[in-house]
Motif scaffolding. Structure first.
Motif, short mmCIF file in Angstrom:
data_model
loop_
_atom_site.label_atom_id
_atom_site.label_comp_id
_atom_site.label_asym_id
_atom_site.label_seq_id
_atom_site.Cartn_x
_atom_site.Cartn_y
_atom_site.Cartn_z
N PHE A 52 108.60 21.30 29.31
CA PHE A 52 108.64 20.99 28.15
C PHE A 52 109.04 21.86 27.72
CE2 PHE A 52 108.21 19.38 23.55
CZ PHE A 52 109.33 19.14 23.40
N ILE A 53 110.40 22.19 26.76
CA ILE A 53 110.72 23.42 25.98
C ILE A 53 110.60 22.46 24.15
CG2 ILE A 53 111.76 25.64 25.58
CD1 ILE A 53 110.50 26.00 28.61
N HIS A 54 110.18 23.82 23.54
CA HIS A 54 110.35 22.90 22.12
C HIS A 54 110.62 24.32 21.21
CE1 HIS A 54 110.21 20.66 18.12
NE2 HIS A 54 109.95 21.81 17.89
N LEU A 72 105.64 23.95 27.54
CA LEU A 72 104.68 23.35 27.89
C LEU A 72 104.33 22.97 29.17
CD1 LEU A 72 105.23 23.01 24.52
CD2 LEU A 72 103.07 23.19 24.68
N ARG A 73 103.13 23.04 29.98
CA ARG A 73 103.07 22.19 30.95
C ARG A 73 101.80 21.57 31.30
NH1 ARG A 73 103.67 26.66 34.39
NH2 ARG A 73 101.66 27.89 35.28
N CYS A 74 101.12 20.45 31.66
CA CYS A 74 99.91 19.86 32.03
C CYS A 74 99.39 20.28 32.94
CB CYS A 74 99.81 18.56 32.01
SG CYS A 74 98.10 18.23 32.05
N GLU A 75 98.52 21.37 33.72
CA GLU A 75 98.26 22.33 34.37
C GLU A 75 96.96 21.41 35.38
OE1 GLU A 75 98.23 26.24 36.64
OE2 GLU A 75 99.49 25.19 35.10
N ARG A 76 96.37 21.29 34.07
CA ARG A 76 94.80 20.73 35.27
C ARG A 76 94.69 19.67 34.52
NH1 ARG A 76 92.96 24.75 35.87
NH2 ARG A 76 91.80 25.02 33.75
N ILE A 77 94.10 17.80 34.94
CA ILE A 77 92.87 17.26 34.19
C ILE A 77 91.79 17.06 34.88
CG2 ILE A 77 93.28 14.83 33.52
CD1 ILE A 77 95.82 14.07 33.90
N ALA A 107 104.09 11.12 34.91
CA ALA A 107 106.00 10.45 35.45
C ALA A 107 105.84 11.27 34.74
CB ALA A 107 105.05 9.75 35.12
N PHE A 108 105.64 12.05 33.66
CA PHE A 108 106.10 12.94 32.67
C PHE A 108 106.44 14.78 33.76
CE2 PHE A 108 106.44 16.04 29.09
CZ PHE A 108 106.86 15.63 28.67
N ALA A 109 105.11 15.09 34.51
CA ALA A 109 105.47 16.04 35.54
C ALA A 109 106.88 16.15 36.06
CB ALA A 109 104.09 16.87 35.66
N PRO A 138 110.15 8.23 34.96
CA PRO A 138 110.08 7.23 33.48
C PRO A 138 109.42 7.33 32.79
CG PRO A 138 112.32 6.71 35.27
CD PRO A 138 110.92 7.86 36.13
N VAL A 139 109.21 7.81 31.56
CA VAL A 139 107.70 7.98 30.99
C VAL A 139 107.86 6.23 30.12
CG1 VAL A 139 107.32 9.96 31.06
CG2 VAL A 139 108.49 9.26 29.25
N TYR A 140 108.94 5.52 30.20
CA TYR A 140 108.82 4.07 29.69
C TYR A 140 109.34 2.66 30.18
CZ TYR A 140 108.91 8.09 25.60
OH TYR A 140 108.94 9.00 24.98
N ARG A 141 108.82 2.01 29.65
CA ARG A 141 109.35 0.60 29.80
C ARG A 141 110.47 -0.07 29.43
NH1 ARG A 141 104.17 -0.23 32.38
NH2 ARG A 141 104.10 0.63 34.43
#
Length: 288
Positions: free
Chosen positions: A9-11, A84-89, A137-139, A143-146
């Motif tokens: 994601f880029i802001h 930004l990116r989620c690197e680890r959970i 799903a975002f990474a 789709p992240v919506y229904r």
């Protein structure tokens, strides 16, 4: 080498005068403010908007650690691209890596670790699987919506919760004026995230109108999800449903401050602005 392509994601934002120090560059502490702005948008576009998504899971998040490395300065009026990116959970931690560029020049890299906690006890807790799935799903750019379309009996819980929050809670419309008999005969649309959190809604009224005519109404998006394109998703799916039912003359009463949104999708104003439930409205129409 760190590049924008490495990030989910880029802001983009612009450096303001108040953020520049006596050395004519951005004061170092402001980069964490830029991160805060961008990471809020990251969660919003991932379908996990603050604070509603965390409340939905009965949780909250706190910053545990921030790491930042400066590579080059930003100056007044620079456009900054924040990746930004989620690197680890982990069990209860979520690590997001980030970077900032201006015109392709790397300025800052960093990492922020958040800890997920129980909303009541504020003790670290396991990150819910639904949040993990949403971020995955975002990474993956999936789709992240229904989007659901159906009758009131089916979609009432989701549609009503969004309308309650927006029209009654936020805009102060009397509850007696929000609910009407049209709900029972309308086609409703609800946008939710993958965990089922309702974020946006709208309805298509056709019963009792001339053949081929319909009215779109009760368009609402939770404040925390505005700017993520959900209103357009709702409007487009209702317009497609109208086409499917051979309803080609659509009208709606737009709140005056939302007129531009509807104009972008082809609606045109008809008649003067008028008052409805104490809010200026504009009748708008389109032929499909």
């Amino acid at each position: 080498m760190t590049t924008p392509a490495d990030f989910t994601f880029i802001h983009r934002l612009r450096v303001r005068w108040a953020e520049v120090d006596g050395q004519q560059v951005v004061f170092n502490g402001h980069y964490l403010t830029y991160l805060d702005v961008a990471i809020t948008e990251f969660w919003r576009h991932a379908g996990l908007p603050f604070p509603d998504a965390l409340a939905f899971h009965q949780g909250d998040m706190f910053v545990r650690r921030n790491l930042i490395e400066y590579h080059a300065p930003a100056r007044m009026d620079d456009w900054l691209d924040i990746g930004l990116r989620c690197e680890r959970i982990g069990h209860s931690s979520i690590t997001v890596v980030w970077a900032i560029w201006t015109q392709g020049r790397l300025l800052v890299t960093g990492e922020v670790v958040n800890v997920y906690v129980d909303r009541q006890t504020r003790v670290p807790a396991a990150v819910p699987q639904a949040m993990r799935d949403q971020l995955a799903a975002f990474a993956a750019r999936e789709p992240v919506y229904r989007v659901e379309v159906g009758d009131w009996a089916t979609l009432q819980p989701g549609a009503a919760s969004v309308r309650q929050a927006v029209f009654i809670g936020e805009q102060g419309i009397p509850e007696a004026e929000e609910w009407d008999t049209d709900d029972a005969t309308s086609v409703h649309a609800v946008v939710s995230n993958l965990a089922g959190l309702p974020l946006a809604t709208g309805r298509l009224i056709h019963a009792g109108l001339p053949a081929g005519h319909a009215k779109i109404g009760r368009m609402a998006v939770l404040r925390c999800s505005r700017g993520a394109g959900l209103g357009e998703r709702v409007l487009r799916v209702l317009m497609e449903e109208a086409r499917r039912r051979d309803l080609h003359h659509l009208a709606l009463h737009a709140q005056a401050n939302a007129r531009g949104f509807y104009e972008k999708l082809g609606f045109v104003p008809e008649g003067p602005v008028f008052d409805e439930v104490g809010i200026p409205h504009q009748r708008m129409v389109i032929r499909l």
